[in-house]
Design an enzyme around this catalytic site. Structure first.
Site, mmCIF file in Angstrom:
data_model
loop_
_atom_site.group_PDB
_atom_site.id
_atom_site.type_symbol
_atom_site.label_atom_id
_atom_site.label_comp_id
_atom_site.label_asym_id
_atom_site.label_seq_id
_atom_site.Cartn_x
_atom_site.Cartn_y
_atom_site.Cartn_z
ATOM 1 N N GLU A 50 37.626 41.065 41.468
ATOM 2 C CA GLU A 50 37.896 40.052 40.446
ATOM 3 C C GLU A 50 36.627 39.348 39.996
ATOM 4 O O GLU A 50 36.472 39.013 38.815
ATOM 5 C CB GLU A 50 38.925 39.044 40.952
ATOM 6 C CG GLU A 50 40.324 39.625 41.121
ATOM 7 C CD GLU A 50 40.878 40.217 39.820
ATOM 8 O OE1 GLU A 50 40.396 39.854 38.740
ATOM 9 O OE2 GLU A 50 41.799 41.058 39.907
ATOM 10 N N TYR A 133 41.619 31.548 36.682
ATOM 11 C CA TYR A 133 42.016 32.951 36.603
ATOM 12 C C TYR A 133 41.871 33.653 37.951
ATOM 13 O O TYR A 133 42.817 34.269 38.461
ATOM 14 C CB TYR A 133 41.202 33.716 35.546
ATOM 15 C CG TYR A 133 41.320 35.197 35.776
ATOM 16 C CD1 TYR A 133 42.473 35.862 35.399
ATOM 17 C CD2 TYR A 133 40.334 35.901 36.477
ATOM 18 C CE1 TYR A 133 42.643 37.211 35.688
ATOM 19 C CE2 TYR A 133 40.495 37.238 36.771
ATOM 20 C CZ TYR A 133 41.645 37.882 36.373
ATOM 21 O OH TYR A 133 41.823 39.193 36.674
ATOM 22 N N ASP A 151 43.989 35.520 31.554
ATOM 23 C CA ASP A 151 42.642 35.918 31.172
ATOM 24 C C ASP A 151 42.645 36.180 29.662
ATOM 25 O O ASP A 151 43.618 35.869 28.973
ATOM 26 C CB ASP A 151 42.201 37.168 31.956
ATOM 27 C CG ASP A 151 42.895 38.414 31.432
ATOM 28 O OD1 ASP A 151 44.025 38.297 30.934
ATOM 29 O OD2 ASP A 151 42.294 39.509 31.517
#
Length: 415
Positions: A50, A133, A151
């Site tokens: 991520e 996020y 996102d």
DNA sequence: AAACCGTGGCT
DNA sequence: TAGCCAAGGTT
């Protein structure tokens, strides 16, 4: 054969969360890309993916994710590394603050949390480099928490479904957040292997990345076309205007014994852009007026297009060092940048041998002296060590294109 | 809260 | 030597 119903051109149906996520998940099961970080049961790996994926294309991350995990397989291994080695693995990925914050967060988790990564979005959100996020992504994908990610993909998908224009205001942001959360499927009653929320979040992003694209969306392939109020591109705001700059860098090579060495300079610690990273020494633009570079490349950084000219020269070789540390350094592949720097000779301007190997090209050998050495420290590095150094993406690109640095072999995926 | 932080690929 | 923008976060 039964006639298949064509996509409905009727007025969009009201947004029913159950209908939406059923259609989305069915589509996702069929079309999900096989990405290296999917189906991995390691929250650290999810975290790393991520962070790498922040503002960075999937194709770029695929090339780097495995290599990073092989070098730093655990949070603890990452915490114990030095920053230069972490940056070396990040070299070329950009946004180097991400690597520094990931490194610091790993040290925090190791020292203060007994090595245990937090399991909820709320706690994950406190780690450096982990925002709204990323905390939601890790919590839902790695731990199954029912929290929606928002996102750029999710924002675009939802704006189009809702029939809204792009809008940075707080009201629109809240609407997107609430809508995203309302679409999250219910958790299974019993504990199962299934992770509906994690899958739903990834499906939303996958839809935005492959179907509901910024330009020319593939609406006829969209699983939620019939729920969509826009069915095409939505209205977006103005973008900041791009700038252009011309810059020049110098590639200087020498031979020490049988070894090829390259001169690199370290960017200032307090530079806003890529602090502490190594690069080809920058040349004042007026020092190269009228000269023809060996290479021109375009390199965009945020909203600036750099038009880069590379000049090259070779200076006279040196004999092998009497106490030859060079082979050692070259062989020990996981030594740190710090070691490499301290073992190598720093460039002393007094010692530069301005002797052309090819006589009669004195003009081209004046460029090294055009570098203001006062503000940059410069070091010689063996060409073989370049892949292990924290060099900027531009320098990496140039060195590869000029054949000075071999392209690192891609890591094979472990089945 | 607007600006900043990297890079590469596509059109 | 044009412009867009991607699985954002920080200041």
């Amino acid at each position: 054969m039964k006639k298949r119903s064509s996509p409905s051109l009727d007025a969009p149906q009201p947004l029913d969360p159950a209908v939406f996520h059923a259609a989305l998940l069915k589509w996702y099961k069929r079309h999900a890309r096989d990405l290296p970080w999917r189906g991995v049961d390691d929250p650290y790996a999810t975290w790393l993916s991520e962070i790498m994926l922040q503002q960075t294309r999937v194709a770029t991350v695929i090339e780097r994710y495995q290599e990073f995990l092989l070098r730093f397989p655990t949070i603890r291994a990452l915490a114990e590394a030095n920053e230069d080695d972490v940056l070396a693995l990040w070299s070329g990925l950009g946004y180097y603050r991400r690597a520094r914050m990931l490194h610091r967060a790993a040290q925090f988790v190791t020292r203060e949390l007994k090595g245990k990564l937090p399991r909820t979005a709320e706690e994950l959100r406190t780690l450096p480099g982990v925002g709204d996020y990323t905390s939601a992504a890790i919590a839902s994908i790695a731990y199954g928490e029912s929290v929606a990610v928002v996102d750029g993909n999710v924002e675009r998908v939802l704006l189009r479904v809702l029939g809204r224009p792009e809008d940075k205001g707080a009201a629109t942001r809240a609407l997107i957040q609430e809508t995203a959360q309302s679409l999250i499927p219910p958790q299974p009653v019993r504990r199962t292997r299934a992770n509906p929320c994690g899958d739903h979040n990834q499906a939303m992003m996958e839809l935005g990345a492959t179907i509901c694209t910024p330009r020319s969306p593939l609406c006829l392939q969209c699983p939620v076309l019939e729920l969509c109020q826009t069915r095409g591109e939505h209205i977006t705001g103005e973008r900041t205007q791009m700038q252009s700059r011309t810059v020049a860098h110098l590639l200087v090579r020498r031979r020490r014994g049988t070894r090829e060495e390259v001169l690199l300079s370290r960017r200032p610690e307090d530079a806003s852009l890529m602090p502490n990273m190594l690069e080809l020494p920058p040349l004042p633009i007026d020092a190269v007026e009228g000269l023809e570079p060996v290479l021109r490349v375009r390199h965009s950084i945020t909203n600036t297009n750099y038009y880069v000219m590379i000049f090259a020269e070779r200076i006279a070789g040196l004999p092998p060092q009497t106490e030859d540390l060079s082979d050692e350094i070259a062989l020990v592949t996981d030594e740190t940048v710090t070691h490499a720097v301290s073992d190598l000779s720093k460039l002393d301007p007094e010692d530069i041998p301005f002797v052309a190997e090819t006589p009669g090209e004195d003009d081209e050998l004046s460029l090294l002296s055009a570098i203001p050495t006062a503000q940059t420290d410069m070091f010689w590095f063996p060409a073989t060590r370049l892949p292990a150094l924290a060099i900027t993406g531009l320098t990496r690109k140039v060195l590869q294109r000029l054949g000075v640095m071999q392209i690192p072999k891609p890591v094979r995926r472990v089945p």
